[in-house]
Design a protein around this motif. Structure first.
Motif, PDB file in Angstrom:
ATOM      1  N   VAL A   1      -4.918   2.340  -5.597  1.00  0.00           N
ATOM      2  CA  VAL A   1      -4.766   2.558  -4.118  1.00  0.00           C
ATOM      3  C   VAL A   1      -5.968   1.899  -3.223  1.00  0.00           C
ATOM      4  O   VAL A   1      -5.677   1.333  -2.220  1.00  0.00           O
ATOM      5  CB  VAL A   1      -4.900   4.132  -4.013  1.00  0.00           C
ATOM      6  CG1 VAL A   1      -4.546   4.328  -2.514  1.00  0.00           C
ATOM      7  CG2 VAL A   1      -3.687   4.662  -4.572  1.00  0.00           C
TER       8      VAL A   1
ATOM      9  N   ARG B   1      -5.701   5.573 -10.899  1.00  0.00           N
ATOM     10  CA  ARG B   1      -4.818   5.772  -9.803  1.00  0.00           C
ATOM     11  C   ARG B   1      -5.513   5.407  -8.459  1.00  0.00           C
ATOM     12  O   ARG B   1      -5.058   4.871  -7.587  1.00  0.00           O
ATOM     13  CB  ARG B   1      -4.396   7.065  -9.706  1.00  0.00           C
ATOM     14  CG  ARG B   1      -3.609   7.573  -8.740  1.00  0.00           C
ATOM     15  CD  ARG B   1      -2.111   6.996  -8.428  1.00  0.00           C
ATOM     16  NE  ARG B   1      -1.529   7.335  -7.524  1.00  0.00           N
ATOM     17  CZ  ARG B   1      -0.461   6.633  -6.996  1.00  0.00           C
ATOM     18  NH1 ARG B   1      -0.056   5.324  -7.223  1.00  0.00           N
ATOM     19  NH2 ARG B   1       0.485   7.063  -6.137  1.00  0.00           N
TER      20      ARG B   1
ATOM     21  N   GLU C   1       2.310   1.848  -3.335  1.00  0.00           N
ATOM     22  CA  GLU C   1       1.443   2.340  -4.292  1.00  0.00           C
ATOM     23  C   GLU C   1       1.176   3.838  -4.024  1.00  0.00           C
ATOM     24  O   GLU C   1       1.108   4.660  -4.997  1.00  0.00           O
ATOM     25  CB  GLU C   1       0.050   1.656  -4.124  1.00  0.00           C
ATOM     26  CG  GLU C   1      -1.079   1.962  -5.188  1.00  0.00           C
ATOM     27  CD  GLU C   1      -0.631   1.608  -6.674  1.00  0.00           C
ATOM     28  OE1 GLU C   1      -0.973   2.382  -7.523  1.00  0.00           O
ATOM     29  OE2 GLU C   1       0.136   0.522  -6.647  1.00  0.00           O
ATOM     30  N   ILE C   2       1.247   4.352  -2.907  1.00  0.00           N
ATOM     31  CA  ILE C   2       1.060   5.602  -2.685  1.00  0.00           C
ATOM     32  C   ILE C   2       2.080   6.472  -3.071  1.00  0.00           C
ATOM     33  O   ILE C   2       1.905   7.651  -3.722  1.00  0.00           O
ATOM     34  CB  ILE C   2       0.889   5.747  -1.159  1.00  0.00           C
ATOM     35  CG1 ILE C   2      -0.814   5.153  -0.614  1.00  0.00           C
ATOM     36  CG2 ILE C   2       0.987   7.335  -0.663  1.00  0.00           C
ATOM     37  CD1 ILE C   2      -1.833   5.947  -0.987  1.00  0.00           C
TER      38      ILE C   2
ATOM     39  N   TYR D   1       1.039  -1.236   0.041  1.00  0.00           N
ATOM     40  CA  TYR D   1      -0.081   0.003  -0.108  1.00  0.00           C
ATOM     41  C   TYR D   1       0.991   1.255  -0.117  1.00  0.00           C
ATOM     42  O   TYR D   1       0.652   2.359  -0.794  1.00  0.00           O
ATOM     43  CB  TYR D   1      -0.943  -0.024   1.198  1.00  0.00           C
ATOM     44  CG  TYR D   1      -1.769   1.136   1.459  1.00  0.00           C
ATOM     45  CD1 TYR D   1      -2.917   1.253   0.595  1.00  0.00           C
ATOM     46  CD2 TYR D   1      -1.360   2.164   2.141  1.00  0.00           C
ATOM     47  CE1 TYR D   1      -3.904   2.205   0.595  1.00  0.00           C
ATOM     48  CE2 TYR D   1      -2.381   3.395   2.319  1.00  0.00           C
ATOM     49  CZ  TYR D   1      -3.614   3.307   1.584  1.00  0.00           C
ATOM     50  OH  TYR D   1      -4.291   4.504   1.566  1.00  0.00           O
TER      51      TYR D   1
END
Length: 385
Positions: free
Chosen positions: A163, A159, A118-119, A115
């Motif tokens: 997320v 996007r 991905e951020i 996570y």
């Protein structure tokens, strides 16, 4: 002449006090005056001595008995393991569940890392997150602008979806972790149920199993009680309950040595038995009394519906027992001690008892029956009483 003198001496000796009694000090032969007190009527009821605290252990899980702490009468302090079942299979299941817990915990950590990646370094295009450098560059400078230009793709939505997907993976990993933790807790409870632990200091009063026995849930194992603190359980008729109050003192007699004790009302059940019309009352017994659980006790419950009478009251030490008959030593009109049979009532307190017949207020009696001389039984004086 000599024969008549000898017979006279023998007769005189049979009625006179023995030399040992004549030699006793005056303090040991102290006479007291019988007094009277207002005594209310009481009813004697039979009760049972029982432990203040008692628990019965039953099997909570199937298994085979592998350990018993002792036999009936053995003392064990609080938190002692009294009975244990074989738990090898449960321990194996616990190790497997712990491995699943470790895997789930690692999955949560990996999901959080993905996570975070991905951020901070993710892209709306999947090919920018994986693959070789040339495809990434082609997608970034050719495919993405062309798709945006013709409206075939929305980079912001893509996007957000990436997320959100990584966040969902964290939640799924945390759910698997909680599931593994719950399985561990369940197995830990099952392991705890294989042991019966003493909740207080006490003794084993009854044992229903032996080592090697196979048990199923609900089967009795043993009974454990605190026999140092006792109480008397008595069923009181409902008509006598107005005279019984919480905390009041009630005399009782134990079956062991006819010990007279003073008890205290510790508990009164809120409801009478609908069949017997009696109310269960529990009386606290003072410590270090003779006897034990299961023995018989006789309790004197006051009857407030009966009138109060003036009865002679004497010390317990003045009562001299001749077999099962109570008697006292009375100072007769001639100044000589006389043995007089009496009929006893109830105990007034720990040291005094009431007399129903055989004595009158004002009589002089010997205060200590242990030091009582062998007096003469006077039937005429007995009949006059």
């Amino acid at each position: 002449m000599r024969l008549s003198m000898t017979m006279g001496a023998l007769l005189a000796g049979s009625l006179a006090l023995p030399p040992a009694a004549m030699a006793q000090p005056m303090a040991a032969q102290q006479y007291i005056t019988v007094r009277s007190e207002p005594i209310g009527a009481s009813t004697k009821l039979g009760g049972t001595v029982e432990p203040l605290k008692e628990v019965s252990f039953a099997a909570q899980a199937p298994g085979r008995i592998s350990f018993i702490a002792g036999v009936e009468g053995d003392y064990h302090p609080k938190d002692t393991v009294l009975v244990s079942l074989n738990d090898d299979s449960l321990k194996a299941k616990w190790r497997a569940a712990y491995a699943e817990f470790v895997n789930a915990e690692a999955g949560v950590g990996d999901a959080k890392v993905q996570y975070t990646r991905e951020i901070y370094s993710g892209s709306a295009m999947e090919s920018e997150n994986t693959g070789m450098a040339i495809p990434k560059m082609f997608d970034r400078y050719m495919t993405r602008p062309f798709s945006d230009m013709i409206g075939a793709d929305n980079p912001k939505v893509a996007r957000w979806a990436n997320v959100r997907s990584q966040g969902a993976r964290i939640q799924q990993a945390q759910a698997r972790l909680e599931q593994a933790r719950a399985a561990l807790q369940e197995l830990r409870a099952s392991l705890r149920d294989t042991k019966s632990i003493a909740p207080f200091d006490g003794v084993i009063v009854r044992k229903h199993i032996e080592v090697g026995d196979t048990v199923q849930p609900g089967m009795p194992l043993l009974e454990f009680a605190d026999t140092r603190n006792l109480q008397i359980k008595v069923d009181v008729p409902a008509r006598l309950m107005p005279g019984v109050k919480q905390g009041m003192s009630i005399p009782a007699k134990l079956d062991v040595g006819d010990a007279q004790i003073e008890t205290r009302v510790a508990q009164i059940f809120p409801m009478a038995d609908p069949q017997r019309h009696t109310v269960t009352v529990k009386l606290a017994v003072p410590p270090n009394v003779p006897g034990g659980p299961g023995m018989y006790a006789e309790v004197s419950i006051p009857d407030v519906t009966s009138p109060v009478e003036q009865l002679p009251v004497i010390p317990k030490t003045a009562v001299l027992w001749r077999g099962s008959l109570p008697a006292v030593t009375v100072l007769g009109s001639s100044g000589q001690p006389e043995l007089r049979m009496i009929r006893l009532g109830g105990f007034v307190n720990n040291n005094a008892v009431s007399v129903l017949s055989g004595l009158s207020p004002g009589d002089r009696i010997l205060a200590n029956a242990v030091a009582a001389p062998t007096g003469v039984w006077n039937p005429a004086a007995q009949a006059a009483q």
